[in-house]
Scaffold this active site. Structure first.
Site, PDB file in Angstrom:
ATOM      1  N   HIS A 243      34.250  52.048  19.684  1.00  0.00           N
ATOM      2  CA  HIS A 243      34.892  51.836  18.388  1.00  0.00           C
ATOM      3  C   HIS A 243      35.028  53.209  17.741  1.00  0.00           C
ATOM      4  CE1 HIS A 243      36.171  49.860  14.788  1.00  0.00           C
ATOM      5  NE2 HIS A 243      35.175  50.366  14.085  1.00  0.00           N
TER       6      HIS A 243
ATOM      7  N   HIS B 128      37.509  52.821   8.995  1.00  0.00           N
ATOM      8  CA  HIS B 128      37.812  52.336  10.344  1.00  0.00           C
ATOM      9  C   HIS B 128      38.659  51.083  10.280  1.00  0.00           C
ATOM     10  CE1 HIS B 128      34.275  49.333  10.480  1.00  0.00           C
ATOM     11  NE2 HIS B 128      34.229  49.894   9.293  1.00  0.00           N
TER      12      HIS B 128
ATOM     13  N   CYS C  24      41.630  50.682  17.106  1.00  0.00           N
ATOM     14  CA  CYS C  24      40.919  51.584  16.192  1.00  0.00           C
ATOM     15  C   CYS C  24      41.068  53.052  16.588  1.00  0.00           C
ATOM     16  CB  CYS C  24      39.448  51.187  16.084  1.00  0.00           C
ATOM     17  SG  CYS C  24      38.582  51.161  17.670  1.00  0.00           S
TER      18      CYS C  24
END
Length: 158
Positions: A24, A36, A109
Site C-alpha cells: 500500500h 492515501h 494507491c
C-alpha cells in the site's frame, strides 16, 4: 508494532506499507500523517478493488501501517524529478475526501501517489505482475510445446 526501515519520512515522500500479498502507498504530509487512496474505512483492502471506488484520506502513519512494516521509498527519483515537496503535500491535501475510481491495474494507491510526486501515474507492482504473468505463460507454453514434441517423437519411434 509496525517497524519502519530507513530514514524518517520528509514532506512529500512516498511511504510504502508492506501488506500480505501487496504493498500500500501513501504520501507523507507531516506531523505523522499520510494521505492515501483507500476504502471508506481506511483499510486499503479488497473492498476498494471490489467496489470500484476509493476515497482520499489523511490518517496517522502508524494507523495506516496497522502492524505492518513500512519505509520511505522514493524509488523513481533516479528516473525522474519529483515536484517540490510543498507542491506534493499541497496537491495531496487538496484531494482529501474525494471519491475516486479505483482499479488494481490502472488507478490504485501507487498510481495515486506517483502522480502526486512526479506528475505521472504508474505502478511498478502492476508492471511486475504483468511481467511475471507473461514470463510464466511463456514458460508454460514452452513446456507444453516440449511435451508435445517428446510425445510425437515417442509415437514415431514405436
Amino acid at each position: 508494532m509496525p517497524l519502519m526501515s530507513g530514514p524518517p519520512p520528509q514532506l512529500g515522500d512516498l511511504i510504502e506499507f508492506f501488506r500480505p500479498l501487496y504493498q500500500h502507498w501513501g504520501i507523507y504530509v507531516g506531523n505523522g500523517y499520510v494521505v492515501h487512496l483507500t476504502d471508506q474505512e481506511g483499510w486499503s483492502s479488497l473492498s476498494s478493488a471490489l467496489g470500484g471506488s476509493a476515497v482520499v484520506r489523511k490518517d496517522l502513519l502508524e494507523d495506516v501501517a496497522r502492524g505492518c512494516n513500512y519505509r520511505v521509498n522514493n524509488k523513481y527519483d533516479q528516473k525522474m524529478s519529483p515536484y517540490p515537496s510543498e507542491k506534493v503535500v499541497q496537491a495531496a491535501l487538496q484531494q482529501l475526501g474525494q471519491i475516486m475510481p479505483y482499479s488494481v491495474t490502472s488507478a490504485n494507491c501507487e498510481h495515486f501517489v506517483t502522480e502526486l510526486r512526479y506528475g505521472n501515474c504508474f505502478s511498478e507492482q502492476v508492471a511486475n505482475i504483468a511481467l511475471y504473468t507473461a514470463v510464466g505463460g511463456g514458460i508454460l507454453a514452452a513446456a507444453l510445446a516440449t511435451l508435445a514434441i517428446i510425445t510425437r517423437n515417442r509415437r514415431q519411434n514405436q
